[in-house]
Design an enzyme around this catalytic site. Structure first.
Site, PDB file in Angstrom:
ATOM      1  N   ALA A 181       0.798  -1.315   0.094  1.00  0.00           N
ATOM      2  CA  ALA A 181      -0.044  -0.049  -0.121  1.00  0.00           C
ATOM      3  C   ALA A 181       0.927   1.242  -0.105  1.00  0.00           C
ATOM      4  CB  ALA A 181      -0.737  -0.016   1.149  1.00  0.00           C
TER       5      ALA A 181
ATOM      6  N   SER B  76       1.540   6.224  -5.045  1.00  0.00           N
ATOM      7  CA  SER B  76       2.489   5.673  -5.990  1.00  0.00           C
ATOM      8  C   SER B  76       2.618   6.639  -7.281  1.00  0.00           C
ATOM      9  CB  SER B  76       2.280   4.161  -6.138  1.00  0.00           C
ATOM     10  OG  SER B  76       1.137   4.545  -7.385  1.00  0.00           O
TER      11      SER B  76
ATOM     12  N   THR C 244      11.143   0.926  -4.158  1.00  0.00           N
ATOM     13  CA  THR C 244      11.248   1.434  -5.609  1.00  0.00           C
ATOM     14  C   THR C 244      12.705   1.524  -5.728  1.00  0.00           C
ATOM     15  OG1 THR C 244      10.648   3.083  -7.175  1.00  0.00           O
ATOM     16  CG2 THR C 244      10.411   3.717  -4.892  1.00  0.00           C
ATOM     17  N   ASP C 245      13.001   1.598  -6.927  1.00  0.00           N
ATOM     18  CA  ASP C 245      14.457   2.093  -7.473  1.00  0.00           C
ATOM     19  C   ASP C 245      14.418   3.648  -7.373  1.00  0.00           C
ATOM     20  OD1 ASP C 245      12.886   2.693  -9.543  1.00  0.00           O
ATOM     21  OD2 ASP C 245      14.159   1.531 -11.209  1.00  0.00           O
ATOM     22  N   GLU C 246      13.518   4.252  -7.412  1.00  0.00           N
ATOM     23  CA  GLU C 246      13.416   5.752  -7.453  1.00  0.00           C
ATOM     24  C   GLU C 246      14.074   6.263  -6.306  1.00  0.00           C
ATOM     25  OE1 GLU C 246       9.976   7.854  -8.994  1.00  0.00           O
ATOM     26  OE2 GLU C 246       9.160   6.000 -10.219  1.00  0.00           O
TER      27      GLU C 246
ATOM     28  N   TYR D 201       7.669  11.680  -3.815  1.00  0.00           N
ATOM     29  CA  TYR D 201       7.278  10.106  -3.752  1.00  0.00           C
ATOM     30  C   TYR D 201       8.290   9.514  -3.338  1.00  0.00           C
ATOM     31  CZ  TYR D 201       6.932   5.548  -5.807  1.00  0.00           C
ATOM     32  OH  TYR D 201       6.806   4.169  -5.689  1.00  0.00           O
TER      33      TYR D 201
ATOM     34  N   LYS E 127       9.102   6.977   0.051  1.00  0.00           N
ATOM     35  CA  LYS E 127       9.493   5.823  -0.107  1.00  0.00           C
ATOM     36  C   LYS E 127      11.010   5.526   0.776  1.00  0.00           C
ATOM     37  CE  LYS E 127       7.601   2.673  -1.710  1.00  0.00           C
ATOM     38  NZ  LYS E 127       6.497   1.726  -1.259  1.00  0.00           N
TER      39      LYS E 127
ATOM     40  N   ASN F 205      10.384   0.001 -12.961  1.00  0.00           N
ATOM     41  CA  ASN F 205       9.085   0.274 -13.428  1.00  0.00           C
ATOM     42  C   ASN F 205       8.339  -0.959 -13.850  1.00  0.00           C
ATOM     43  OD1 ASN F 205       9.546   3.117 -13.591  1.00  0.00           O
ATOM     44  ND2 ASN F 205       8.497   3.320 -15.276  1.00  0.00           N
TER      45      ASN F 205
ATOM     46  N   ASN G  35      11.970   6.596 -23.113  1.00  0.00           N
ATOM     47  CA  ASN G  35      10.498   6.603 -23.108  1.00  0.00           C
ATOM     48  C   ASN G  35       9.738   6.617 -24.563  1.00  0.00           C
ATOM     49  OD1 ASN G  35      10.459   6.507 -20.217  1.00  0.00           O
ATOM     50  ND2 ASN G  35      10.090   8.759 -19.974  1.00  0.00           N
TER      51      ASN G  35
END
Ligand SMILES: NC(=O)c1ccc[n+]([C@@H]2O[C@H](COP(=O)([O-])OP(=O)(O)OC[C@H]3O[C@@H](n4cnc5c(N)ncnc54)[C@H](O)[C@@H]3O)[C@@H](O)[C@H]2O)c1
Length: 330
Positions: free
Chosen positions: A84, A87, A130-132, A155, A159, A184, A254
């Protein structure tokens, strides 16, 4: 007797792919899915487990401590898999408060209730991240588990904060925790607001297909079912206190993804005028603080636990686009 685990955020994109997969692969478990059903949660994505005696849905907020305590009191929770979160990076720029509340306070609340209830027991808390959190890469290099954290958006900062609280609960209280940081995800059941569903929806509606900046940002794509197998493996076999990166070794620019998706739609659902959907691509003002490149080194989970992504990008993206096209049949 089945083992009961608490899955949070199971009505979201990854969680709703994970729950049916996990119940199929691990019939010895009973899952309680706690989800607030924000705009991102969708019970329609879980119809395949509705009525399954090994599955129970509870609507609620991970920040609601009395509710989490009641779940731990009413059920013998023997593990937590925590998806949860708020995101969507764009939403974190326009309204960061909810990201701090859910991602930081919510993770703390779950961990703390688990710690108190699990005293003397070695149940596992698996945190999905996340990898972020690692920030952005230049043209070369890969994120490993030892890359320093350098989050750039509200964000990723929320995280990163939650990852640190999980880490501290292992070091301070000896809790059995694992964290996975993935790239992703793509696949069925993703919310409309995210890149792939947006491209398909806009293309079919005859609208401009928006691409941020020059479209040259690079992301590393992981098929959602490969992510599910990685989580399953780390939950069962990962070392307590460790973090594992999960990535598909599929770095894509992208704009290339957008063009590839357009060409799959060209084949499956040609435009009435027979022109390519890529004609609808329109470059729009870049997202503030947009990270240039993410790429994951998945060597640790591959070497230590024997995980490997099974889906190759070409077949995965084709399956994914076809799944969304079916939603737009009428
Ligand atoms: N999607 C990706 O590509 C990706 C990549 C890396 C990491 N992650 C992480 O994986 C996890 C799942 O991502 P996702 O894409 O499925 O997200 P999502 O936005 O699709 O789903 C999130 C789910 O959490 C629920 N939720 C939100 N706030 C809640 C709260 N306060 N209490 C209870 N439930 C709440 C929502 O209702 C929704 O069902 C997140 O932790 C995310 O940070 C996702």
């Amino acid at each position: 007797m089945k083992k009961t685990i608490l899955v949070t955020g199971g009505a979201g994109f990854i969680g709703s792919n994970f729950i049916p997969y996990f119940l199929r692969s691990n019939p010895e478990y009973h899952i309680i899915n706690l989800d607030k059903l924000t705009y991102a949660g969708n019970l329609q994505n879980l119809t395949e487990v509705e009525g399954n005696p090994s599955y129970l849905f509870v609507q609620g907020d991970i920040c609601d401590r009395p509710l989490i305590e009641k779940i731990f009191h009413d059920f013998d929770i023997q593990g937590v898999i925590h998806f949860a979160a708020e995101s969507h990076v764009d939403n974190s720029i326009s309204g960061p408060g909810e990201f701090i509340r859910t991602n930081v306070n919510g993770t703390f609340t779950l961990l703390d209730v688990a710690r108190i209830n699990w005293k003397g027991r070695n149940h596992r808390f698996h945190h999905i991240s996340t990898d972020e959190v690692y920030g952005t890469l230049g043209e070369t290099g890969l994120f490993t588990e030892t890359t320093p954290y350098a989050p750039n958006s509200p964000y990723s900062a929320s995280k990163a904060s939650s990852d640190m609280i999980v880490r501290a609960y292992h070091h301070t209280y000896g809790m059995n925790v694992v964290t996975t940081n993935c790239s992703n995800n793509y696949g069925p059941k993703q919310h409309n607001e995210k890149l792939i569903p947006t491209i398909i929806r806009k293309a079919l509606a005859g609208e401009k297909i928006p691409v941020y900046g020059d479209g040259k940002n690079i992301r590393d794509w992981l098929y959602v079912e490969d992510h599910c197998t990685g989580i399953d493996l780390v939950f069962h076999k990962g070392q307590s206190g460790e973090t594992y990166n999960i990535g598909g070794r599929n770095e894509k620019v992208n704009i290339d993804i957008v063009k590839e998706i357009c060409s799959i739609i060209d084949e499956n659902r040609p435009r009435a005028d027979k022109k390519p959907y890529s004609d609808q691509i329109a470059f729009v003002t870049d997202r503030p603080g947009h990270d240039k490149r993410y790429a994951i080194d998945a060597a640790k989970i591959e070497n230590d636990l024997g995980w490997k992504a099974r889906e190759n990008f070409e077949s995965g993206i084709k399956k994914t686009v076809e799944w969304y096209l079916k939603l737009h049949t009428n």
